[in-house]
Design a protein around this motif. Structure first.
Motif, PDB file in Angstrom:
ATOM      1  N   VAL A 246      37.968  52.022  54.620  1.00  0.00           N
ATOM      2  CA  VAL A 246      39.313  51.498  54.359  1.00  0.00           C
ATOM      3  C   VAL A 246      39.261  50.632  53.111  1.00  0.00           C
ATOM      4  N   LYS A 247      40.234  50.811  52.222  1.00  0.00           N
ATOM      5  CA  LYS A 247      40.290  50.005  50.995  1.00  0.00           C
ATOM      6  C   LYS A 247      41.430  48.992  51.111  1.00  0.00           C
ATOM      7  N   LEU A 248      41.105  47.708  50.906  1.00  0.00           N
ATOM      8  CA  LEU A 248      42.084  46.629  50.929  1.00  0.00           C
ATOM      9  C   LEU A 248      42.201  46.018  49.532  1.00  0.00           C
ATOM     10  N   ASN A 249      43.408  45.800  49.059  1.00  0.00           N
ATOM     11  CA  ASN A 249      43.637  45.183  47.749  1.00  0.00           C
ATOM     12  C   ASN A 249      44.023  43.723  47.940  1.00  0.00           C
ATOM     13  N   CYS A 250      43.098  42.819  47.644  1.00  0.00           N
ATOM     14  CA  CYS A 250      43.283  41.425  48.055  1.00  0.00           C
ATOM     15  C   CYS A 250      43.637  40.459  46.940  1.00  0.00           C
ATOM     16  N   ASP A 251      43.447  40.851  45.699  1.00  0.00           N
ATOM     17  CA  ASP A 251      43.943  40.030  44.595  1.00  0.00           C
ATOM     18  C   ASP A 251      44.165  40.928  43.394  1.00  0.00           C
ATOM     19  N   GLY A 252      44.515  40.329  42.266  1.00  0.00           N
ATOM     20  CA  GLY A 252      44.807  41.113  41.081  1.00  0.00           C
ATOM     21  C   GLY A 252      43.648  41.154  40.116  1.00  0.00           C
ATOM     22  N   ALA A 253      43.955  41.391  38.854  1.00  0.00           N
ATOM     23  CA  ALA A 253      42.948  41.529  37.813  1.00  0.00           C
ATOM     24  C   ALA A 253      42.911  40.287  36.942  1.00  0.00           C
ATOM     25  N   LEU A 254      41.778  40.097  36.289  1.00  0.00           N
ATOM     26  CA  LEU A 254      41.611  38.938  35.419  1.00  0.00           C
ATOM     27  C   LEU A 254      42.481  39.060  34.169  1.00  0.00           C
ATOM     28  N   GLY A 255      42.591  40.279  33.647  1.00  0.00           N
ATOM     29  CA  GLY A 255      43.348  40.481  32.412  1.00  0.00           C
ATOM     30  C   GLY A 255      44.807  40.086  32.539  1.00  0.00           C
ATOM     31  N   SER A 256      45.404  40.378  33.685  1.00  0.00           N
ATOM     32  CA  SER A 256      46.812  40.032  33.917  1.00  0.00           C
ATOM     33  C   SER A 256      46.961  38.677  34.604  1.00  0.00           C
ATOM     34  N   ARG A 257      45.862  37.959  34.729  1.00  0.00           N
ATOM     35  CA  ARG A 257      45.804  36.657  35.399  1.00  0.00           C
ATOM     36  C   ARG A 257      46.279  36.761  36.848  1.00  0.00           C
ATOM     37  N   GLY A 258      45.961  37.880  37.465  1.00  0.00           N
ATOM     38  CA  GLY A 258      46.301  38.068  38.870  1.00  0.00           C
ATOM     39  C   GLY A 258      45.128  37.827  39.797  1.00  0.00           C
TER      40      GLY A 258
END
Length: 573
Positions: free
Chosen positions: A320-332
């Motif tokens: 199972v894949k969970l997306n728990c935060d964003g990316a560094l480039g978009s400051r997420g």
């Protein structure tokens, strides 16, 4: 009696000799020799020859020894001094994103806003009136020149809207964690200007953000979960286009020596497509697919029926894949301390941590591995905390869980040893360091970069394997770029001298293993692939240079000359 005993012994010896020599039934379909063959097997690091029958390795050893496996119909491949490794495994990517990047507007190589405008202008000229134009791959931090008008470090939509007034345009950031829309797309989505008075109360979207200027006008940038405001209006793809994208992705993998792919988060449509491709004999890649955590009903259905582990080793679904935060480039990316270049901002928690714990618990109960996306140090810590709670509460069924954290890009120093302590595998894409490190220091500052960013050697020394990859289409699928980054800690332009934080470099053997045996381990498949040993699948990658010994400046000039999948040549330069 003695004569009888003697005859029996002779008969037994004869039978043993026959059993130990390859009969006609044991002759190889394929023999490969004549070059350097790295096995990624600690007991025998290199061999001179490999024999294959019915898609599996039946011999790995000396040229003299392989002769017995050669028959009249055996195909011979002479490496002519080239180098062969186990088939490379993309340890974290998005397969259909790879295919669609070849179908839609590919912005990965753009170096400025103007280059994006130039590409979209061509697409507009070819499009039907009102047709959506989509693309992916831009990254403002990699541009060599910046536009005059920027808000929060990002471009605004005005130039894009000017060249496409009637066609809605939506362009995903290279990371996939932000998007860029023109005025027409925002009009369709109902994203309108806000008054200054209401700006502070309405800019945020739960788990995301609409970027606006000081007057309340949307800039066209949608961060994290705010992207859905636009994407929900983009027409769904057709089955014909999906198949085309799938086939393009398979071809791209083969060109790059990839024989297995960890697909990081798929839904019902992709599952059905992959099953269809397998049934029609068109899968062409060994797929280890992760169920998307965004669809909770889908997860519950799979918990009920349990993992699907393919005995044909083509399509396995057990994670199972969970997306728990964003990316560094978009400051997420979710940080413990504020962004150095955006005071007061800590990124985004894009999935409730309680759901991470619940999924970890259900994963253990139903036999599913959990793979959680985390880039920021807070996201990594919070996930490790939830994994630890679930493992402690379910100790009797927690053995060999192989939970993963995808990216593990920025860690607090105190959390680095916790991966090995908890048995959590970091799935890291080394090429992100090459692409991101020059500007990541602006986001995190020197201290956090040195102590906790891209900590490959620290993690390896703690006793945990690393799964490597590219996160395609965030980066190109090319595994040699990630391999180069792993062993040099340099940008793909070869800077800086000595590499960034060189103590964290991988050795070449570690880097190869991260793309083969350790990647296989990350999918519970180390017994069937990842090294060249008798009984394992005959998946191989052949290079024109010896990537373990050539000067580092030659690595990126190396080419894949053959890809062998199940004993069959599926790509040849």
């Amino acid at each position: 009696m003695k004569q009888l005993t003697s005859k029996i012994l002779i008969l037994l010896a004869t039978c043993l000799a026959i059993a130990c020599s390859p009969s006609q039934q044991q002759k190889a379909d394929l023999i490969i020799k004549g070059g350097t063959i790295y096995t990624v097997n600690e007991q025998e690091a290199t061999v001179e020859a490999v024999a294959v029958r019915e898609g599996k390795i039946i011999f790995a050893g000396s040229e003299k020894g392989v002769v017995d496996f050669q028959g009249e119909s055996t195909q011979l491949i002479n490496l002519e001094g080239k180098t062969m490794t186990p088939g490379l495994i993309e340890g974290h990517g998005h397969f259909m994103g790879l295919g669609y990047n070849e179908l839609n507007v590919d912005l990965l190589d753009t170096k400025s806003y103007q280059e994006i405008i130039d590409k979209i202008k061509i697409a507009v000229e070819k499009a039907e009136p009102g047709q959506w134009i989509t693309g992916r791959g831009w990254h403002q931090s990699k541009w060599t020149e910046m536009p005059d008008e920027m808000v929060n470090g990002f471009q605004t939509h005005h130039m894009l809207s000017e060249i496409s007034p009637d066609n809605p345009v939506y362009l995903r950031h290279a990371s996939g964690h932000a998007g860029f829309a023109n005025a027409k797309a925002m009009q369709i989505a109902g994203v309108m200007p806000l008054s200054k008075e209401s700006l502070n109360n309405n800019q945020e979207v739960e788990g995301g953000e609409i970027f606006r200027d000081e007057n309340g006008n949307p800039t066209g940038i949608f961060n994290e979960r705010a992207m859905s405001l636009i994407t929900q209006h983009i027409p769904e793809s057709t089955e014909e286009k999906d198949i085309q994208a799938f086939e393009l992705a398979v071809e791209a993998c083969h060109r790059n020596g990839i024989t297995s792919f960890h697909d990081a988060g798929i839904g019902r449509e992709n599952i059905a497509l992959y099953q269809k491709m397998k049934e029609e004999g068109k899968l062409g890649i060994r797929m280890y697919a992760m169920l998307t955590g965004w669809d909770r009903e889908l997860l519950e259905e799979w918990y009920t029926k349990g993992p699907e582990i393919d005995t044909a080793h083509l399509l396995t679904i057990r994670s199972v894949k969970l997306n728990c935060d964003g990316a560094l480039g978009s400051r997420g990316a979710w940080l413990l301390e504020e962004y150095t270049d955006r005071p007061g901002h800590f990124g985004h928690e894009t999935l409730p941590m309680e759901f991470v714990k619940e999924t970890a618990k259900k994963g253990l109960e139903h036999g599913f591995q959990v793979c959680a996306h985390a880039i920021g140090d807070r996201a990594n810590r919070e996930i490790l905390d939830r994994y630890e709670l679930a493992l402690k509460e379910n100790g009797e069924i927690a053995e060999d869980h192989r939970f993963r954290i995808e990216h593990a890009q920025h860690l607090h120093p105190e959390d680095i040893p916790r991966f090995a302590e908890l048995g959590v595998i970091p799935a890291m894409q080394a090429v992100h360091m090459s692409s991101d490190r020059p500007w990541a220091i602006d986001r995190l500052g020197q201290k956090r970069i040195e102590e906790g960013a891209y900590m490959w050697q620290a993690l390896l020394q703690s006793g945990v394997p690393i799964v490597n990859g590219t996160d395609v289409p965030v980066e190109p699928i090319n595994p040699l770029a990630s391999y180069y980054a792993s062993v040099t800690r340099k940008t793909l332009e070869g800077k800086p001298e000595g590499g960034y934080e060189p103590a964290q470099k991988m050795t070449r053997e570690q880097a190869l293993r991260s793309y083969t045996l350790d990647a296989a381990y990350g999918a519970f498949e180390e017994d069937i692939k990842g090294s060249i040993e008798v009984g394992k699948l005959a998946d191989f990658t052949i290079f024109d240079k010896d990537i373990l010994t050539i000067p580092e400046e030659e690595i990126l000039k190396t080419k894949v000359v053959k890809t062998i999948f199940g004993g069959k040549v599926v790509y040849e330069l």
